[in-house]
Design a protein around this motif. Structure first.
Motif, mmCIF file in Angstrom:
data_model
loop_
_atom_site.group_PDB
_atom_site.id
_atom_site.type_symbol
_atom_site.label_atom_id
_atom_site.label_comp_id
_atom_site.label_asym_id
_atom_site.label_seq_id
_atom_site.Cartn_x
_atom_site.Cartn_y
_atom_site.Cartn_z
ATOM 1 N N ASP A 174 -36.115 -5.538 10.502
ATOM 2 C CA ASP A 174 -36.101 -4.374 11.384
ATOM 3 C C ASP A 174 -35.445 -4.802 12.698
ATOM 4 O O ASP A 174 -35.434 -5.992 13.031
ATOM 5 N N HIS A 175 -34.936 -3.835 13.431
ATOM 6 C CA HIS A 175 -34.226 -4.181 14.672
ATOM 7 C C HIS A 175 -34.624 -3.286 15.834
ATOM 8 O O HIS A 175 -35.111 -2.164 15.627
ATOM 9 N N LEU A 176 -34.391 -3.796 17.018
ATOM 10 C CA LEU A 176 -34.404 -2.981 18.233
ATOM 11 C C LEU A 176 -32.976 -2.945 18.741
ATOM 12 O O LEU A 176 -32.349 -3.991 18.943
ATOM 13 N N TRP A 177 -32.468 -1.727 18.916
ATOM 14 C CA TRP A 177 -31.092 -1.557 19.381
ATOM 15 C C TRP A 177 -31.074 -1.036 20.816
ATOM 16 O O TRP A 177 -31.883 -0.186 21.184
ATOM 17 N N ARG A 178 -30.125 -1.548 21.580
ATOM 18 C CA ARG A 178 -29.749 -0.883 22.827
ATOM 19 C C ARG A 178 -28.649 0.095 22.419
ATOM 20 O O ARG A 178 -27.591 -0.326 21.933
ATOM 21 N N VAL A 179 -28.897 1.365 22.599
ATOM 22 C CA VAL A 179 -28.035 2.388 21.999
ATOM 23 C C VAL A 179 -26.875 2.730 22.934
ATOM 24 O O VAL A 179 -27.081 3.119 24.086
ATOM 25 N N GLU A 180 -25.675 2.544 22.417
ATOM 26 C CA GLU A 180 -24.463 2.901 23.151
ATOM 27 C C GLU A 180 -23.840 4.127 22.489
ATOM 28 O O GLU A 180 -23.669 4.166 21.266
ATOM 29 N N THR A 181 -23.477 5.088 23.311
ATOM 30 C CA THR A 181 -22.914 6.335 22.779
ATOM 31 C C THR A 181 -21.627 6.058 21.981
ATOM 32 O O THR A 181 -20.781 5.274 22.408
ATOM 33 N N GLY A 182 -21.541 6.701 20.837
ATOM 34 C CA GLY A 182 -20.327 6.618 20.017
ATOM 35 C C GLY A 182 -20.262 5.416 19.095
ATOM 36 O O GLY A 182 -19.256 5.220 18.413
ATOM 37 N N THR A 183 -21.331 4.614 19.048
ATOM 38 C CA THR A 183 -21.299 3.380 18.259
ATOM 39 C C THR A 183 -21.897 3.604 16.874
ATOM 40 O O THR A 183 -22.863 4.347 16.706
ATOM 41 N N ALA A 208 -24.678 -6.673 18.308
ATOM 42 C CA ALA A 208 -25.872 -7.510 18.115
ATOM 43 C C ALA A 208 -27.110 -6.711 18.502
ATOM 44 O O ALA A 208 -27.103 -6.005 19.511
ATOM 45 N N PRO A 209 -28.165 -6.803 17.701
ATOM 46 C CA PRO A 209 -29.392 -6.092 18.075
ATOM 47 C C PRO A 209 -30.041 -6.721 19.316
ATOM 48 O O PRO A 209 -29.842 -7.904 19.593
ATOM 49 N N ALA A 210 -30.823 -5.916 20.019
ATOM 50 C CA ALA A 210 -31.538 -6.428 21.195
ATOM 51 C C ALA A 210 -32.684 -7.336 20.780
ATOM 52 O O ALA A 210 -33.073 -8.237 21.532
ATOM 53 N N ALA A 211 -33.244 -7.091 19.606
ATOM 54 C CA ALA A 211 -34.329 -7.939 19.095
ATOM 55 C C ALA A 211 -34.397 -7.770 17.588
ATOM 56 O O ALA A 211 -33.982 -6.746 17.041
ATOM 57 N N ILE A 212 -34.925 -8.802 16.935
ATOM 58 C CA ILE A 212 -35.076 -8.797 15.475
ATOM 59 C C ILE A 212 -36.561 -8.864 15.143
ATOM 60 O O ILE A 212 -37.275 -9.743 15.630
ATOM 61 N N PHE A 213 -37.004 -7.940 14.306
ATOM 62 C CA PHE A 213 -38.413 -7.892 13.902
ATOM 63 C C PHE A 213 -38.553 -8.363 12.457
ATOM 64 O O PHE A 213 -37.592 -8.312 11.672
ATOM 65 N N PRO A 214 -39.753 -8.773 12.079
ATOM 66 C CA PRO A 214 -39.944 -9.245 10.703
ATOM 67 C C PRO A 214 -39.593 -8.194 9.642
ATOM 68 O O PRO A 214 -39.771 -6.995 9.843
#
Lengths: 491, 127
Positions: free
Chosen positions: A313-322, A361-367
């Motif tokens: 699972d991931h945490l994303w910093r969301v950028e418009t149009g990506t 790149a994701p902001a964080a990686i979860f298990p």
């Protein structure tokens, strides 16, 4: 004959060593958190939750049925959302509830009949915004006044598949942001979707990209639905209905209301806009103190016609149009990497002929299979960790999503979004991790949302309640949901 | 002579099995609520934690079991961990030098040893 004995022993030694090191994944049966025996009622005791030194927890509300969301009005009064639906095809009535600060009683503000699941709620300038998946029909965004007045801000959201419409939050720009989960695990309708229960209801449903895409020639063996029965039928393509093949270079038209996307909508109503796509199940959305939008995203499962193994699972910093990589990447990594090949199943291959961009790149990686869901940012020094995210992890649904060797999730994690550092924040006590129904005690079951009170001093954790699995059958337990409150009483 | 030759592998096998069983009896839990904060007093430990979070945490959350087995309760020697990281084993993928450099692998091993020994005797426990 004697030289053979040491040789046999050497082989046994090597095998034992290999098993000790590898943990015997292939040989072992699954040991997930849902694989517990449970007899109601749920025992609730905050003392069974371990927290960092100086923090305390208490149960605020118990006996809820499938709670999913929490919000506060301008007076700081607490409101809760009950979903009205759970995996396992269990329906109750979705409800927006008000916790009366005087009596402590729950009062119904709005009920939703059979339109569940209601997956999240936010309060903004006097109104509540609710994401309604309505898996029997189509998803909606509701605007509900405190007096119970109702306005359908948006209808026709394709949220009736594996994943739903989630995570409403109002941004600094005054727009309502929400996520739409994908219809399928990895782009292709499969037998797993029959087991989920929705393919019988919506036999023509399929994933929709955020812009026109060109497919590679990939066809998957998938059962189709005729009436309410299934029959084998070769040939289902990506982003296509069950039983519909997709040819090489076939173009699938994009749409604003794409699956696996983040959408924004004026709070007064109007045209929705696509913010980002290529996500899988963007469940939780929150704005950081610096104004940036972040989203949790549940990774692929080892199931269906195009199974993927070991996807985080991931945490994303969301950028418009990506575009964020679904259905061909997990984080930055292509699914053609051998690490994603499920044991005994084919290596996933790319579905898209051309990728809109290289996934960031994701902001964080979860298990893997932790099911990172609702979250919020700390904004007040009295709670501490200002600017860090507190993420509710619903926990695994093994063995339906994959085999796991130990329960994953069932906790609240703290994330430094600047460094990607992930640390446990609230877990159950004991020698092993897992839901209270498995490890004993009266602590956490399945945290699904986390939100700070308006002053930022208390972290409220919505705990969906007990959900176990027998065979492949999911068994959610009504009246086992809890809302926890966590605060720091020593700096 | 034959008896001695036979005994050695048996003894080794028995010792390995016993060590595995003993190790499996301990808990792998080392996270802050359970064991208190993990002090990262040296840059190599902080660097090793970053490698762990990028490459290991997703299958071995905090060194506990998850998709894969727990690590904190298995006192494997460094050379075996190196071997497994580089060559893979079972369902665990191999990680090349490009994915985890030699320096990063050294930092990772140091961090894993540090995490395995946590909590230190004077570390505050979680509430």
């Amino acid at each position: 004959m004697t030289p053979l004995v040491p040789k046999v022993l050497r082989i046994a030694l090597c095998l034992a060593l290999g098993m000790a090191v590898s943990g015997c994944y292939v040989l072992r049966t699954s040991s997930g958190g849902a694989e517990a025996d449970f007899s109601p009622p749920r025992h609730v005791d905050a003392a069974d939750i371990a927290l960092p030194a100086g923090y305390r927890a208490e149960a605020v509300v118990t006996g809820l049925t499938f709670p999913t969301g929490i919000a506060f009005d301008d007076d700081g009064v607490l409101y809760l959302l009950e979903s009205g639906y759970s995996y396992g095809e269990v329906w109750t009535e979705p409800r927006l509830l008000r916790l009366d600060p005087g009596s402590g009683e729950l009062q119904q503000v709005m009920g939703g009949g059979r339109t569940g699941p209601w997956t999240g709620v936010s309060f903004f300038e006097g109104d509540f915004y609710v994401t309604v998946a309505d898996v029997l029909h189509r998803g909606k965004i509701l605007k509900i006044g405190p007096d119970g007045s109702l306005d359908v801000l948006l209808d026709g959201i394709p949220s009736m598949g594996d994943h739903h419409v989630n995570g409403p939050v109002v941004g600094p720009d005054g727009f309502l942001y929400f996520g739409i989960g994908t219809v399928t695990n990895s782009g292709v309708i499969g037998e797993d979707n029959l087991q989920m229960g929705w393919l019988q209801r919506h036999p023509h449903l399929h994933d929709v990209p955020g812009e026109d895409i060109r497919l590679r020639d990939r066809t998957f063996e998938t059962p189709t639905v005729e009436g309410n029965k299934t029959s084998p039928n070769g040939g289902t393509g990506a982003f296509s209905p069950a039983g519909t093949a997709a040819g090489e270079d076939q173009v699938i038209p994009g749409a604003v209301l794409a699956t696996g996307s983040i959408i924004r909508l004026p709070t007064g109503g109007g045209e929705p806009e696509l913010v980002a796509w290529g996500l899988r199940n963007p469940f939780g959305l929150a704005f950081a103190p610096d104004g940036a939008l972040y989203a949790t995203d549940n990774g692929y499962d080892d199931r269906g016609s195009r199974a993927v193994w070991g996807a985080a699972d991931h945490l994303w910093r969301v950028e418009t149009g990506t575009w964020y990589g679904w259905p061909d990447f997990s984080g930055e990594r292509p699914l053609t990497d051998p690490q994603f090949k499920p044991p005994g199943k084919p290596q996933p291959q790319f579905l898209l002929a051309r990728h809109p961009n290289v996934p960031p790149a994701p902001a964080a990686i979860f298990p893997v299979h932790s099911s990172a869901n609702g979250f919020d940012f700390s904004t007040h020094s009295s709670f501490g960790h200002v600017g860090q995210a507190f993420v509710a992890q619903f926990g695994d649904l093994a063995p339906n999503v994959a085999k796991v060797m130990a329960p994953v999730g069932f906790k609240v994690a703290r994330v430094d979004v600047e460094t990607g550092d992930v640390e446990d924040f609230a877990v159950n006590r004991g020698t092993r991790n897992g839901p209270a129904s498995l490890v004993g005690g009266g602590g956490l079951e399945r945290p699904v949302a986390a939100r700070f009170d308006p002053a930022g001093q208390f972290l409220y954790v919505v705990d969906f309640g007990v959900l176990t699995i027998r065979g492949e059958h999911m068994m959610p337990r009504p009246r086992s949901g809890v809302v926890w409150r966590i605060w720091r009483d020593q700096p | 002579m034959n008896a001695i030759k036979l005994l050695r592998p048996k003894l080794l096998f028995g010792l390995l099995l016993a060590a595995s069983l003993v190790a499996a009896c301990g808990t792998a839990r080392r996270s802050e609520p359970i064991a208190g904060p993990l002090p990262l007093t040296e840059p190599e430990l902080a660097a090793g934690r970053q490698v762990f979070l990028q490459r290991c945490h997703q299958c071995h959350p905090g060194g506990e079991g998850g998709l894969g087995p727990g690590l904190n309760d298995k006192p494997l020697p460094d050379f075996l961990i190196r071997l497994q990281v580089r060559k893979g084993l079972g369902v665990m993928p191999a990680f090349s030098e490009e994915q985890i450099s030699s320096t990063e692998l050294n930092d990772l091993l140091r961090y894993m040893r540090h995490l395995r020994r946590h909590p230190a005797d004077d570390a505050p426990a979680g509430s």
